[in-house]
Scaffold this motif. Structure first.
Motif, PDB file in Angstrom:
ATOM      1  N   LEU A 263       0.824  -1.207   0.000  1.00 53.55           N
ATOM      2  CA  LEU A 263       0.000   0.000   0.000  1.00 53.55           C
ATOM      3  C   LEU A 263       0.861   1.262   0.000  1.00 53.55           C
ATOM      4  O   LEU A 263       0.568   2.233  -0.714  1.00 53.55           O
ATOM      5  CB  LEU A 263      -0.932   0.000   1.214  1.00 53.55           C
ATOM      6  CG  LEU A 263      -2.137  -0.949   1.156  1.00 53.55           C
ATOM      7  CD1 LEU A 263      -2.869  -0.945   2.488  1.00 53.55           C
ATOM      8  CD2 LEU A 263      -3.080  -0.563   0.028  1.00 53.55           C
ATOM      9  N   ILE A 264       1.922   1.252   0.789  1.00 52.41           N
ATOM     10  CA  ILE A 264       2.808   2.424   0.815  1.00 52.41           C
ATOM     11  C   ILE A 264       3.401   2.669  -0.565  1.00 52.41           C
ATOM     12  O   ILE A 264       3.434   3.804  -1.061  1.00 52.41           O
ATOM     13  CB  ILE A 264       3.923   2.225   1.861  1.00 52.41           C
ATOM     14  CG1 ILE A 264       3.331   2.245   3.274  1.00 52.41           C
ATOM     15  CG2 ILE A 264       4.990   3.306   1.715  1.00 52.41           C
ATOM     16  CD1 ILE A 264       4.340   1.936   4.357  1.00 52.41           C
ATOM     17  N   TYR A 265       3.859   1.586  -1.196  1.00 52.88           N
ATOM     18  CA  TYR A 265       4.414   1.741  -2.547  1.00 52.88           C
ATOM     19  C   TYR A 265       3.335   2.183  -3.541  1.00 52.88           C
ATOM     20  O   TYR A 265       3.563   3.046  -4.388  1.00 52.88           O
ATOM     21  CB  TYR A 265       5.038   0.423  -3.005  1.00 52.88           C
ATOM     22  CG  TYR A 265       6.323   0.076  -2.285  1.00 52.88           C
ATOM     23  CD1 TYR A 265       7.214   1.074  -1.901  1.00 52.88           C
ATOM     24  CD2 TYR A 265       6.644  -1.248  -1.978  1.00 52.88           C
ATOM     25  CE1 TYR A 265       8.389   0.763  -1.230  1.00 52.88           C
ATOM     26  CE2 TYR A 265       7.816  -1.569  -1.310  1.00 52.88           C
ATOM     27  CZ  TYR A 265       8.684  -0.553  -0.933  1.00 52.88           C
ATOM     28  OH  TYR A 265       9.842  -0.856  -0.280  1.00 52.88           O
ATOM     29  N   ALA A 266       2.160   1.599  -3.463  1.00 50.63           N
ATOM     30  CA  ALA A 266       1.080   1.940  -4.393  1.00 50.63           C
ATOM     31  C   ALA A 266       0.651   3.393  -4.234  1.00 50.63           C
ATOM     32  O   ALA A 266       0.350   4.087  -5.218  1.00 50.63           O
ATOM     33  CB  ALA A 266      -0.114   1.015  -4.172  1.00 50.63           C
ATOM     34  N   PHE A 267       0.622   3.880  -2.981  1.00 47.11           N
ATOM     35  CA  PHE A 267       0.252   5.274  -2.749  1.00 47.11           C
ATOM     36  C   PHE A 267       1.308   6.237  -3.281  1.00 47.11           C
ATOM     37  O   PHE A 267       1.066   7.443  -3.371  1.00 47.11           O
ATOM     38  CB  PHE A 267       0.045   5.526  -1.257  1.00 47.11           C
ATOM     39  CG  PHE A 267      -1.124   4.789  -0.675  1.00 47.11           C
ATOM     40  CD1 PHE A 267      -2.181   4.374  -1.486  1.00 47.11           C
ATOM     41  CD2 PHE A 267      -1.186   4.498   0.689  1.00 47.11           C
ATOM     42  CE1 PHE A 267      -3.263   3.689  -0.951  1.00 47.11           C
ATOM     43  CE2 PHE A 267      -2.266   3.818   1.219  1.00 47.11           C
ATOM     44  CZ  PHE A 267      -3.302   3.400   0.403  1.00 47.11           C
ATOM     45  N   SER A 268       2.469   5.734  -3.631  1.00 48.62           N
ATOM     46  CA  SER A 268       3.520   6.551  -4.250  1.00 48.62           C
ATOM     47  C   SER A 268       3.599   6.328  -5.744  1.00 48.62           C
ATOM     48  O   SER A 268       4.527   6.815  -6.397  1.00 48.62           O
ATOM     49  CB  SER A 268       4.879   6.223  -3.615  1.00 48.62           C
ATOM     50  OG  SER A 268       4.857   6.470  -2.226  1.00 48.62           O
ATOM     51  N   GLY A 269       2.669   5.537  -6.279  1.00 43.10           N
ATOM     52  CA  GLY A 269       2.661   5.286  -7.713  1.00 43.10           C
ATOM     53  C   GLY A 269       3.565   4.162  -8.143  1.00 43.10           C
ATOM     54  O   GLY A 269       3.772   3.966  -9.345  1.00 43.10           O
ATOM     55  N   VAL A 270       4.123   3.409  -7.190  1.00 49.77           N
ATOM     56  CA  VAL A 270       5.013   2.298  -7.518  1.00 49.77           C
ATOM     57  C   VAL A 270       4.178   1.035  -7.706  1.00 49.77           C
ATOM     58  O   VAL A 270       3.328   0.723  -6.863  1.00 49.77           O
ATOM     59  CB  VAL A 270       6.060   2.092  -6.399  1.00 49.77           C
ATOM     60  CG1 VAL A 270       6.954   0.892  -6.718  1.00 49.77           C
ATOM     61  CG2 VAL A 270       6.881   3.346  -6.220  1.00 49.77           C
ATOM     62  N   PRO A 271       4.402   0.269  -8.792  1.00 46.76           N
ATOM     63  CA  PRO A 271       3.610  -0.943  -9.017  1.00 46.76           C
ATOM     64  C   PRO A 271       3.762  -1.929  -7.871  1.00 46.76           C
ATOM     65  O   PRO A 271       4.805  -2.037  -7.242  1.00 46.76           O
ATOM     66  CB  PRO A 271       4.190  -1.507 -10.324  1.00 46.76           C
ATOM     67  CG  PRO A 271       4.836  -0.343 -10.984  1.00 46.76           C
ATOM     68  CD  PRO A 271       5.347   0.533  -9.880  1.00 46.76           C
ATOM     69  N   SER A 272       2.681  -2.652  -7.604  1.00 50.35           N
ATOM     70  CA  SER A 272       2.662  -3.630  -6.532  1.00 50.35           C
ATOM     71  C   SER A 272       2.088  -4.937  -7.054  1.00 50.35           C
ATOM     72  O   SER A 272       1.144  -4.939  -7.849  1.00 50.35           O
ATOM     73  CB  SER A 272       1.826  -3.116  -5.355  1.00 50.35           C
ATOM     74  OG  SER A 272       1.660  -4.115  -4.385  1.00 50.35           O
ATOM     75  N   SER A 273       2.671  -6.035  -6.599  1.00 50.96           N
ATOM     76  CA  SER A 273       2.245  -7.335  -7.119  1.00 50.96           C
ATOM     77  C   SER A 273       0.929  -7.807  -6.535  1.00 50.96           C
ATOM     78  O   SER A 273       0.274  -8.670  -7.094  1.00 50.96           O
ATOM     79  CB  SER A 273       3.331  -8.382  -6.843  1.00 50.96           C
ATOM     80  OG  SER A 273       3.574  -8.461  -5.443  1.00 50.96           O
ATOM     81  N   HIS A 274       0.520  -7.250  -5.386  1.00 53.96           N
ATOM     82  CA  HIS A 274      -0.697  -7.714  -4.736  1.00 53.96           C
ATOM     83  C   HIS A 274      -1.879  -6.759  -4.910  1.00 53.96           C
ATOM     84  O   HIS A 274      -2.938  -6.988  -4.327  1.00 53.96           O
ATOM     85  CB  HIS A 274      -0.442  -7.933  -3.238  1.00 53.96           C
ATOM     86  CG  HIS A 274       0.575  -8.992  -2.970  1.00 53.96           C
ATOM     87  ND1 HIS A 274       1.706  -8.764  -2.208  1.00 53.96           N
ATOM     88  CD2 HIS A 274       0.666 -10.279  -3.401  1.00 53.96           C
ATOM     89  CE1 HIS A 274       2.431  -9.869  -2.161  1.00 53.96           C
ATOM     90  NE2 HIS A 274       1.817 -10.802  -2.883  1.00 53.96           N
ATOM     91  N   ILE A 275      -1.667  -5.661  -5.635  1.00 56.41           N
ATOM     92  CA  ILE A 275      -2.741  -4.689  -5.902  1.00 56.41           C
ATOM     93  C   ILE A 275      -2.863  -4.547  -7.411  1.00 56.41           C
ATOM     94  O   ILE A 275      -1.913  -4.122  -8.082  1.00 56.41           O
ATOM     95  CB  ILE A 275      -2.440  -3.326  -5.254  1.00 56.41           C
ATOM     96  CG1 ILE A 275      -2.262  -3.492  -3.742  1.00 56.41           C
ATOM     97  CG2 ILE A 275      -3.562  -2.333  -5.553  1.00 56.41           C
ATOM     98  CD1 ILE A 275      -1.863  -2.228  -3.033  1.00 56.41           C
ATOM     99  N   LYS A 276      -4.007  -4.906  -7.957  1.00 56.80           N
ATOM    100  CA  LYS A 276      -4.196  -4.942  -9.410  1.00 56.80           C
ATOM    101  C   LYS A 276      -5.360  -4.050  -9.823  1.00 56.80           C
ATOM    102  O   LYS A 276      -6.228  -3.707  -9.021  1.00 56.80           O
ATOM    103  CB  LYS A 276      -4.482  -6.374  -9.860  1.00 56.80           C
ATOM    104  CG  LYS A 276      -3.407  -7.386  -9.499  1.00 56.80           C
ATOM    105  CD  LYS A 276      -2.121  -7.083 -10.243  1.00 56.80           C
ATOM    106  CE  LYS A 276      -1.032  -8.090  -9.874  1.00 56.80           C
ATOM    107  NZ  LYS A 276      -1.305  -9.445 -10.341  1.00 56.80           N
ATOM    108  N   THR A 277      -5.337  -3.711 -11.114  1.00 58.43           N
ATOM    109  CA  THR A 277      -6.453  -2.975 -11.717  1.00 58.43           C
ATOM    110  C   THR A 277      -6.689  -3.515 -13.106  1.00 58.43           C
ATOM    111  O   THR A 277      -5.814  -4.206 -13.680  1.00 58.43           O
ATOM    112  CB  THR A 277      -6.159  -1.466 -11.778  1.00 58.43           C
ATOM    113  OG1 THR A 277      -7.288  -0.787 -12.298  1.00 58.43           O
ATOM    114  CG2 THR A 277      -4.956  -1.182 -12.649  1.00 58.43           C
ATOM    115  N   ASP A 278      -7.855  -3.220 -13.690  1.00 59.57           N
ATOM    116  CA  ASP A 278      -8.202  -3.763 -14.999  1.00 59.57           C
ATOM    117  C   ASP A 278      -7.539  -3.026 -16.144  1.00 59.57           C
ATOM    118  O   ASP A 278      -7.622  -3.466 -17.290  1.00 59.57           O
ATOM    119  CB  ASP A 278      -9.726  -3.723 -15.189  1.00 59.57           C
ATOM    120  CG  ASP A 278     -10.436  -4.623 -14.190  1.00 59.57           C
ATOM    121  OD1 ASP A 278      -9.817  -5.602 -13.749  1.00 59.57           O
ATOM    122  OD2 ASP A 278     -11.600  -4.323 -13.856  1.00 59.57           O
TER     123      ASP A 278
END
Length: 705
Positions: free
Chosen positions: A96-111
């Protein structure tokens, strides 16, 4: 180092970005070492990158590791189904911290692709759904799902900041918005750094993360909407209008959030408001990027109004000096646009006239929560508008000049019209082509010499090339820009002096700012009609005036009655213009000037007075009435010539026959005028033109007496 401590260290602190080729090679090494049980490296590579991977080759094979491509990078992750809940929480917080900084994350996906979010509208971003890996605990997902939209908002805002900073030509307003975003986002970056430090020190759990990040969800949502609005192909003023509407439409009760958005709007509007401040308080247009709604058509004199040539010291110059571009005026300043424009313009006029003035010196800014800027803008305008009026009244004697216009153009000065008609007697009867302007002006000057008026030299004569109806039609076509009306204008007639001679008032600058040619042309229409009516009355009253003058002129009761009716018709038409219409309105004009607070009060009332005199005198749009009036007067002049030119020895019967013909012609034209006025009264009975209907009734009453 034992395998368990090595596994824990790698899982907590190491994140590898490996190419696919390197990743496959390292995976083979790991599996081979796991099968053979060897704990040493097969050799050291000479490259720096191979040396950095030595620790990785010592790792044992772990069934929970999965390598997955995320945003173009291959990241080592762990199989969530094979790790405990505490480890899941740590991974989720990290991602989540990485995703909130715009960094891709392997456990958070989008379509969709992450890169596509930056180009989306605010509405579309709100529709993007970020999903957590299904293997996460349901309690963890319930906490984290609330914050997932923050990822899209952050990407939208950050991409806007980066794009704008890399495109300086996008305009100062958009740059200011990006700067304001950047200043606020610095606090967000500091929070990200703190969260990452707390995570490494084992001081952060999921609940703490949600609690600290939740306030930024609303902030970045608003910023994202503002950023998406700013991406449109619009100018600075339109952008400011949209941002202002966007901020006002927010129904939040969060005081801190409202203060943040208001502060951003204030930063964005600062540049535009600074231009307004310089214009109104210095008279300077500092607008290199052409964002302000006032455009200087003579930029060479921007800072040198006091050095203008005499030809530039005129109403025409200042009327054309500046242009107004409404699409460059933000909506929140729309109701102040005229005051902003005139405040700066009047300041430059005063400077050009060398008038000392202590201007307002107050910083100008915009805040949708108060109206402080309104008071400053109106103070700047009122200061210059009042000072200009004061200069015209005290130093240039505006009031006596307005009285002169009534006296000369409405022929109300005692004895002026009689003396003028006497001096111009020959010229009025001559064809206009034979008139010499200098001679006509000399005769006018002789008439004026008897006056005590100190401004009589401003009255000049003019030979018009068209009759009154044509001049009126041309004036209307210029105001309305109707080509069809221009095509219907008849050719100029072969005019006599009484149809062509006109007066003009040559006011000097800055008096001509009020008494300029555009307004005085309206007054000239009235003057030409009045002069014609007086000329016809003079000829009618001269018939059989005294036995000596009327000696030899045949007269009967019928001819006397016709002369009287003609004279009264001309006199009633004059009285309608002067007594019913012009006199009361001119007195109202003088009273308004005495009480006026600004120069615009005078200009407005002066224009209104002239418009009403023409409109209610049926001399504005009803060109048919003007032509009919002059035709009726010409019938009267022809009758006078008939009486004077009747050869001696003519029989009374022939005279009576001629009188009868003129009587029928006069009655016919007078009847057509009455019918025309009745039609005008009916057409003006809708309610919005009550004054015109009353004016028609007044003239009908006078002509039917």
């Amino acid at each position: 180092m034992n395998p368990s401590s090595l596994e824990k260290d790698v899982a907590d602190k190491v994140r590898f970005h490996l190419s696919k080729e390197e990743l496959e090679r390292q995976m083979r090494d790991i599996h081979n070492r796991g099968d053979s049980g060897e704990g040493k490296s097969q050799g050291q590579s000479g490259s720096g990158r191979s040396q950095s991977m030595n620790s990785l080759t010592d790792l044992p094979r772990q069934d929970s590791w999965i390598f997955e491509s995320v945003g173009g990078f291959y990241l080592p992750t762990e199989d969530l189904a094979k790790i405990p809940l505490q480890r899941q929480e740590e991974l989720l917080v990290r991602d989540l911290i990485y995703a909130f900084s715009g960094v891709p994350s392997s456990h958070i996906k989008t379509d969709i692709q992450i890169d596509e979010i930056a180009e989306m509208s605010a509405v579309d971003i709100a529709k993007v759904r970020f999903r957590l890996d299904d293997a996460f605990s349901g309690a963890f997902k319930a906490l984290a799902n609330e914050l997932l939209p923050l990822i899209g908002y952050y990407i939208s805002v950050q991409s806007f900041i980066e794009e704008t900073n890399m495109t300086p030509s996008c305009g100062r307003t958009r740059l200011a918005l990006a700067t304001a975003f950047g200043d606020t986002m610095q606090q967000y970056y500091d929070l990200q750094s703190k969260l990452e430090s707390d995570l490494q020190e084992k001081k952060l759990n999921l609940k703490d993360l949600v609690r600290q990040v939740r306030p930024w969800l609303a902030i970045l949502k608003i910023f994202s909407g503002m950023a998406c609005t700013s991406r449109s192909d619009i100018n600075s003023a339109q952008l400011l209008s949209l941002l202002d509407d966007f901020v006002k439409e927010q129904k939040t009760t969060d005081v801190e959030l409202k203060d943040r958005t208001t502060k951003v709007l204030g930063e964005v509007t600062r540049t535009y408001m600074k231009i307004v401040q310089l214009w109104m308080q210095k008279g300077v247009l500092y607008d290199n990027q052409h964002e302000f709604f006032v455009e200087d058509n003579d930029p060479s004199n921007t800072l040198s109004s006091t050095l203008l040539s005499p030809d530039q010291c005129s109403h025409e110059y200042w009327a054309q000096r500046y242009s107004i571009l409404p699409d460059r005026l933000p909506d929140f300043l729309l109701h102040l646009g005229q005051e902003i424009f005139l405040g700066g313009k009047y300041l430059n006029i005063l400077r050009q006239c060398n008038v000392p003035l202590k201007v307002v010196q107050q910083p100008l800014s915009y805040n949708p929560e108060d109206s402080k800027h309104v008071g400053i803008i109106r103070s700047c305008y009122e200061l210059t508008a009042k000072k200009l009026l004061e200069v015209l009244l005290k130093e240039h004697h505006l009031m006596p000049h307005l009285r002169n216009l009534r006296g000369y153009f409405l022929l109300q000065h005692d004895g002026f019209s009689e003396a003028l008609l006497d001096k111009w007697q020959v010229q009025l009867q001559s064809n206009v082509d034979r008139l010499i302007p200098e001679k006509v002006q000399t005769l006018l000057t002789e008439v004026l010499q008897k006056s005590n008026d100190p401004f009589k030299d401003m009255v000049r004569c003019q030979l018009k090339e068209c009759d009154v109806a044509t001049q009126l039609a041309e004036m209307q076509s210029m105001e309305e820009s109707e080509e069809k009306e221009e095509e219907e204008i008849p050719e100029a007639l072969n005019l006599c002096g009484y149809e062509s001679l006109a007066l003009r008032y040559k006011a000097k600058w800055p008096l001509s700012f009020v008494l300029h040619s555009e307004l005085l042309e309206h007054l000239q229409i009235l003057q030409r009609v009045m002069l014609f009516l007086r000329y016809v009355q003079l000829h009618l009253s001269a018939l059989w005036k005294t036995p000596a003058e009327g000696l030899g002129l045949m007269q009967t009761s019928r001819s006397g009655s016709l002369r009287y009716r003609m004279h009264m018709s001309m006199l009633n038409l004059e009285h309608h213009i002067t007594l019913d219409i012009a006199e009361s309105r001119w007195q109202s004009l003088l009273a308004t000037v005495e009480k006026a607070q600004t120069i615009d009060d005078v200009l407005k009332q002066f224009r209104l007075t002239l418009d009403e005199c023409l409109r209610l005198g049926l001399l504005s749009s009803a060109t048919t009435f003007v032509r009919s009036l002059f035709t009726l007067g010409q019938v009267c002049l022809n009758f006078c010539e008939f009486v004077k030119s009747l050869p001696g020895g003519s029989s009374c019967e022939d005279f009576e026959k001629g009188v009868e013909e003129y009587e029928e012609e006069f009655d016919s034209f007078l009847g057509s005028i009455l019918e025309l006025v009745r039609e005008l009264a009916k057409s003006n009975s809708a309610g919005e033109k009550d004054d015109e209907r009353e004016a028609c009734k007044q003239i009908l009453k006078r002509l039917e007496e």
